[in-house]
Write a protein that holds these residues in place. Structure first.
Motif, PDB file in Angstrom:
ATOM      1  N   ILE A  23      76.546 103.691 -80.682  1.00 42.21           N
ATOM      2  CA  ILE A  23      76.278 105.110 -80.906  1.00 42.21           C
ATOM      3  C   ILE A  23      74.917 105.511 -80.340  1.00 42.21           C
ATOM      4  O   ILE A  23      74.785 106.513 -79.632  1.00 42.21           O
ATOM      5  CB  ILE A  23      76.320 105.435 -82.415  1.00 42.21           C
ATOM      6  N   ALA A  24      73.900 104.724 -80.667  1.00 42.93           N
ATOM      7  CA  ALA A  24      72.526 105.084 -80.296  1.00 42.93           C
ATOM      8  C   ALA A  24      71.665 103.836 -80.355  1.00 42.93           C
ATOM      9  O   ALA A  24      72.019 102.839 -80.991  1.00 42.93           O
ATOM     10  CB  ALA A  24      71.980 106.145 -81.248  1.00 42.93           C
ATOM     11  N   GLY A  25      70.507 103.894 -79.690  1.00 47.41           N
ATOM     12  CA  GLY A  25      69.599 102.764 -79.765  1.00 47.41           C
ATOM     13  C   GLY A  25      68.748 102.619 -78.523  1.00 47.41           C
ATOM     14  O   GLY A  25      68.646 103.521 -77.692  1.00 47.41           O
ATOM     15  N   ILE A  26      68.150 101.436 -78.408  1.00 41.89           N
ATOM     16  CA  ILE A  26      67.175 101.127 -77.365  1.00 41.89           C
ATOM     17  C   ILE A  26      67.676  99.950 -76.546  1.00 41.89           C
ATOM     18  O   ILE A  26      68.200  98.982 -77.090  1.00 41.89           O
ATOM     19  CB  ILE A  26      65.805 100.782 -77.988  1.00 41.89           C
ATOM     20  N   LYS A  27      67.503 100.030 -75.244  1.00 42.36           N
ATOM     21  CA  LYS A  27      67.873  98.924 -74.351  1.00 42.36           C
ATOM     22  C   LYS A  27      66.855  98.844 -73.230  1.00 42.36           C
ATOM     23  O   LYS A  27      66.430  99.862 -72.683  1.00 42.36           O
ATOM     24  CB  LYS A  27      69.277  99.131 -73.787  1.00 42.36           C
ATOM     25  N   ARG A  28      66.463  97.604 -72.862  1.00 48.28           N
ATOM     26  CA  ARG A  28      65.445  97.398 -71.830  1.00 48.28           C
ATOM     27  C   ARG A  28      66.086  96.900 -70.540  1.00 48.28           C
ATOM     28  O   ARG A  28      66.996  96.076 -70.557  1.00 48.28           O
ATOM     29  CB  ARG A  28      64.382  96.416 -72.329  1.00 48.28           C
ATOM     30  N   PHE A  29      65.575  97.432 -69.410  1.00 47.63           N
ATOM     31  CA  PHE A  29      66.086  97.100 -68.083  1.00 47.63           C
ATOM     32  C   PHE A  29      64.910  96.758 -67.164  1.00 47.63           C
ATOM     33  O   PHE A  29      63.765  97.096 -67.459  1.00 47.63           O
ATOM     34  CB  PHE A  29      66.820  98.288 -67.451  1.00 47.63           C
ATOM     35  N   LYS A  30      65.230  96.149 -66.034  1.00 48.04           N
ATOM     36  CA  LYS A  30      64.219  95.919 -65.002  1.00 48.04           C
ATOM     37  C   LYS A  30      64.834  96.163 -63.638  1.00 48.04           C
ATOM     38  O   LYS A  30      65.946  95.711 -63.355  1.00 48.04           O
ATOM     39  CB  LYS A  30      63.669  94.498 -65.098  1.00 48.04           C
ATOM     40  N   GLY A  31      64.115  96.894 -62.780  1.00 46.19           N
ATOM     41  CA  GLY A  31      64.593  97.190 -61.442  1.00 46.19           C
ATOM     42  C   GLY A  31      64.613  95.946 -60.559  1.00 46.19           C
ATOM     43  O   GLY A  31      63.741  95.083 -60.671  1.00 46.19           O
ATOM     44  N   ILE A  32      65.600  95.877 -59.666  1.00 46.88           N
ATOM     45  CA  ILE A  32      65.723  94.699 -58.798  1.00 46.88           C
ATOM     46  C   ILE A  32      65.839  95.074 -57.328  1.00 46.88           C
ATOM     47  O   ILE A  32      66.172  94.223 -56.504  1.00 46.88           O
ATOM     48  CB  ILE A  32      66.936  93.836 -59.211  1.00 46.88           C
ATOM     49  N   GLU A  33      65.559  96.328 -56.960  1.00 48.75           N
ATOM     50  CA  GLU A  33      65.815  96.758 -55.591  1.00 48.75           C
ATOM     51  C   GLU A  33      64.719  97.688 -55.088  1.00 48.75           C
ATOM     52  O   GLU A  33      64.237  98.556 -55.818  1.00 48.75           O
ATOM     53  CB  GLU A  33      67.173  97.470 -55.535  1.00 48.75           C
ATOM     54  N   GLY A  34      64.346  97.510 -53.822  1.00 49.07           N
ATOM     55  CA  GLY A  34      63.423  98.427 -53.156  1.00 49.07           C
ATOM     56  C   GLY A  34      62.088  98.541 -53.862  1.00 49.07           C
ATOM     57  O   GLY A  34      61.576  97.582 -54.452  1.00 49.07           O
ATOM     58  N   ASN A  35      61.518  99.741 -53.800  1.00 50.90           N
ATOM     59  CA  ASN A  35      60.187  99.930 -54.372  1.00 50.90           C
ATOM     60  C   ASN A  35      60.191  99.953 -55.902  1.00 50.90           C
ATOM     61  O   ASN A  35      59.136 100.036 -56.523  1.00 50.90           O
ATOM     62  CB  ASN A  35      59.534 101.209 -53.824  1.00 50.90           C
ATOM     63  N   GLU A  36      61.392  99.858 -56.510  1.00 50.60           N
ATOM     64  CA  GLU A  36      61.492  99.799 -57.969  1.00 50.60           C
ATOM     65  C   GLU A  36      61.620  98.361 -58.480  1.00 50.60           C
ATOM     66  O   GLU A  36      61.759  98.147 -59.689  1.00 50.60           O
ATOM     67  CB  GLU A  36      62.683 100.628 -58.440  1.00 50.60           C
ATOM     68  N   THR A  37      61.542  97.379 -57.589  1.00 47.78           N
ATOM     69  CA  THR A  37      61.661  95.982 -57.995  1.00 47.78           C
ATOM     70  C   THR A  37      60.573  95.633 -59.014  1.00 47.78           C
ATOM     71  O   THR A  37      59.384  95.855 -58.779  1.00 47.78           O
ATOM     72  CB  THR A  37      61.543  95.050 -56.778  1.00 47.78           C
ATOM     73  N   GLY A  38      61.001  95.109 -60.147  1.00 50.13           N
ATOM     74  CA  GLY A  38      60.068  94.697 -61.189  1.00 50.13           C
ATOM     75  C   GLY A  38      59.664  95.784 -62.152  1.00 50.13           C
ATOM     76  O   GLY A  38      58.942  95.521 -63.120  1.00 50.13           O
ATOM     77  N   VAL A  39      60.117  97.012 -61.928  1.00 45.61           N
ATOM     78  CA  VAL A  39      59.753  98.121 -62.815  1.00 45.61           C
ATOM     79  C   VAL A  39      60.631  98.077 -64.063  1.00 45.61           C
ATOM     80  O   VAL A  39      61.857  98.131 -63.981  1.00 45.61           O
ATOM     81  CB  VAL A  39      59.908  99.483 -62.105  1.00 45.61           C
ATOM     82  N   GLU A  40      59.986  97.983 -65.226  1.00 40.60           N
ATOM     83  CA  GLU A  40      60.736  97.941 -66.478  1.00 40.60           C
ATOM     84  C   GLU A  40      60.976  99.353 -66.996  1.00 40.60           C
ATOM     85  O   GLU A  40      60.102 100.228 -66.893  1.00 40.60           O
ATOM     86  CB  GLU A  40      59.995  97.148 -67.543  1.00 40.60           C
TER      87      GLU A  40
END
Length: 340
Positions: A23-40
């Motif tokens: 329904i709702a909540g928090i989830k963490r991701f990390k970028g893996i492509e281009g200039n967003e690589t490593g951006v959480e």
């Protein structure tokens, strides 16, 4: 809590799902492509239609924001470029600024690049390109209410220079379409330090259309550039590749509030009225900057509560309006965005 038009207890909801994140909540991701690589990024879903992405890798600011799956914020062509790519000189900020719902500008410089007190200062300061530490993303229950809180710290420091720490908390509640931002800035150093801050909220298509209304509560407005008319500051336009940005300064007459209203917001099953309301405390954010830019590609309305204007630190010092924090001094900022 109220959800889907009904009142629910925690146990009633838990009985209907395998996990509350359905329904709702928090989830963490990390970028893996281009200039967003490593951006959480940390996704927050309120369950009532509001979804937004907090970016610890970039000032603990807020990137994309959506209402019932439809964007309300403007994304820059840079995407969520990693802070390691940031060029602090002159206008290099423009090459990696993300746009999104919120970019924080500061903490010691806001606005035009230039020199102040022998120091070269780039556009809008460093804090949007600072990586947060001690980041926590927690969902917690209190009786039948669930709160989602993201917190962390950011520091702007220099040997023989200033030492400011920003402690930030961003929070929302299950079943409500609200974002609360609570910030505290402390001078960790032992000399008084210039402190400038501006909350650069960026609203975009399709919340912005030719029919969108923009309402400012109790403000007196003037154009930044002498001779420019204030005509049309409450209106929006179709994209115009030749449009030249306009900046307006609003003098607050009471407790500030800005409403952005679209009577035909395009939900997937038809259109309806949507209103975004931004509120903040004028005690510590006594100024409001409006950036009107209905250009092609750069099609964005900036609503920017601040403790300064945007000519840069040297100008604030010349005018005698530059804010300083004494050693150990703290200042708190409080903002609220509501969608209905």
């Amino acid at each position: 809590m109220i959800l889907y038009g009904k009142s629910w207890s925690r146990r009633e909801l838990e009985a209907r799902v395998g996990k509350i994140e359905q329904i709702a909540g928090i989830k963490r991701f990390k970028g893996i492509e281009g200039n967003e690589t490593g951006v959480e990024q940390i996704q927050v879903r309120t369950g009532a239609g509001l979804t937004y992405y907090v970016t610890p890798s970039k000032g603990l600011d807020i990137s994309l924001a959506e209402f019932h799956g439809v964007p309300i914020s403007w994304q820059s062509p840079n995407g969520d470029a990693h802070s390691a790519l940031y060029d602090a000189a002159d206008n290099g900020w423009l090459r990696t600024a993300s746009g999104g719902l919120l970019m924080t500008c500061g903490l010691m410089q806001v606005g035009s690049s230039g020199k102040d007190d022998g120091e070269s200062l780039g556009l809008h300061g460093r804090i949007h390109h600072t990586i947060a530490k001690q980041v926590a993303a927690v969902s917690s229950w209190s009786d039948d209410e669930m709160d989602m809180n993201i917190s962390g710290e950011l520091e702007e420091t220099s040997i023989f220079g200033g030492c400011l720490r920003l402690s930030r908390q961003i929070s929302s509640r299950l079943g409500k379409n609200e974002i609360f931002i609570q910030d505290e800035v402390r001078n960790m150093g032992f000399q008084r330090c210039p402190h400038m801050i501006l909350y650069h909220f960026n609203f975009g298509f399709p919340l912005l259309s030719e029919e969108t209304e923009i309402h400012f509560k109790d403000t007196y407005v003037q154009a930044r550039e002498n001779g420019n008319s204030i005509h049309g500051y409450k209106e929006w336009h179709a994209p115009d590749a030749n449009y030249q940005e306009r900046v307006y300064y609003h003098e607050l007459q009471g407790e500030p509030e800005v409403q952005i209203i679209n009577h035909h917001f395009p939900f997937h099953n038809g259109d309806a009225k949507v209103q975004a309301t931004l509120q903040w405390s004028s005690d510590t954010l006594p100024k409001l900057v409006q950036w009107k830019m209905p250009g092609a590609g750069t099609h964005v309305l900036g609503i920017e509560p601040a403790n300064c204007h945007v000519e840069g630190r040297h100008k604030e010092r010349e005018q005698g309006t530059l804010v300083f924090l004494e050693p150990g001094e703290t200042v708190k900022y409080s903002l609220r965005l509501l969608l209905i």
